[in-house]
Design a protein around this motif. Structure first.
Motif, mmCIF file in Angstrom:
data_model
loop_
_atom_site.group_PDB
_atom_site.id
_atom_site.type_symbol
_atom_site.label_atom_id
_atom_site.label_comp_id
_atom_site.label_asym_id
_atom_site.label_seq_id
_atom_site.Cartn_x
_atom_site.Cartn_y
_atom_site.Cartn_z
ATOM 1 N N ASN A 150 0.451 -0.976 -0.061
ATOM 2 C CA ASN A 150 -0.254 0.405 -0.161
ATOM 3 C C ASN A 150 1.072 1.207 -0.157
ATOM 4 O O ASN A 150 1.434 1.494 0.790
ATOM 5 C CB ASN A 150 -0.879 -0.060 1.323
ATOM 6 N N LEU A 151 0.639 2.244 -0.944
ATOM 7 C CA LEU A 151 1.664 3.219 -0.884
ATOM 8 C C LEU A 151 0.375 4.355 -0.632
ATOM 9 O O LEU A 151 0.676 5.401 -1.272
ATOM 10 C CB LEU A 151 2.047 3.451 -2.689
ATOM 11 N N ASP A 152 -0.033 4.325 0.051
ATOM 12 C CA ASP A 152 -1.100 5.605 0.709
ATOM 13 C C ASP A 152 -0.418 6.390 1.173
ATOM 14 O O ASP A 152 -0.303 8.377 1.029
ATOM 15 C CB ASP A 152 -2.492 5.109 1.637
ATOM 16 N N LYS A 153 0.501 6.206 2.143
ATOM 17 C CA LYS A 153 1.212 7.208 2.878
ATOM 18 C C LYS A 153 2.459 7.741 2.170
ATOM 19 O O LYS A 153 2.913 6.856 1.179
ATOM 20 C CB LYS A 153 2.100 6.646 4.468
ATOM 21 N N PRO A 154 2.951 8.329 2.405
ATOM 22 C CA PRO A 154 4.528 9.644 2.102
ATOM 23 C C PRO A 154 5.709 8.495 2.017
ATOM 24 O O PRO A 154 5.738 7.600 3.437
ATOM 25 C CB PRO A 154 4.441 10.970 1.700
ATOM 26 N N GLY A 155 6.279 8.215 0.927
ATOM 27 C CA GLY A 155 7.986 8.424 1.173
ATOM 28 C C GLY A 155 8.475 6.766 0.491
ATOM 29 O O GLY A 155 6.978 5.716 0.006
ATOM 30 N N ASN A 156 9.211 6.284 0.984
ATOM 31 C CA ASN A 156 9.557 4.674 0.145
ATOM 32 C C ASN A 156 8.711 3.850 1.266
ATOM 33 O O ASN A 156 8.488 3.594 2.398
ATOM 34 C CB ASN A 156 10.190 4.698 0.517
#
Length: 122
Positions: free
Chosen positions: A99-105
């Protein structure tokens, strides 16, 4: 006669000083050189596990996987969820969704490849 005795004493004295050096060199010539691994593993000089390296060199790969993965730049993705299978096939790993919802790597738990969401909004 005195000169011969002096030469003999000198030769014996030199030999006595040389013998420990030869023994020391012979003692250390077969002992393996302990190389530290990427996990910091380093055995003590008297550890019984070093016996497997007598007359052999302990081989440690200097290219640690964590350093090689860090050289791969994070993959920019536009979707909220991506999957990683480690390249697929027999050399890959089970497919995992990230899941890429949160910012960052966000890195894969199996292989460490990193992903991030390209656009900042949903």
């Amino acid at each position: 006669m005195a000169l011969t005795m002096l030469k003999l004493k000198t030769s014996v004295g030199l030999a006595k000083r040389a013998i420990p050096t030869v023994i020391q060199a012979a003692k250390h010539s077969w002992e393996p050189k302990e190389v530290e691994t990427h996990t910091g593993q380093k055995w003590e000089e008297n550890d019984y596990r070093l016996a497997r390296y007598i007359d052999k060199e302990k081989q440690v790969n200097p290219s640690f996987a964590i350093n090689l993965i860090n050289e791969v730049p994070p993959a920019a993705c536009t979707s909220r969820v991506v999957y990683c299978d480690g390249g697929g096939g027999p050399l890959g790993h089970p497919k995992v969704y990230i899941n890429l919802d949160k910012p960052g790597n966000h890195s894969c738990g199996y292989c460490g490849l990193r992903f991030f969401k390209k656009d900042g909004h949903h």
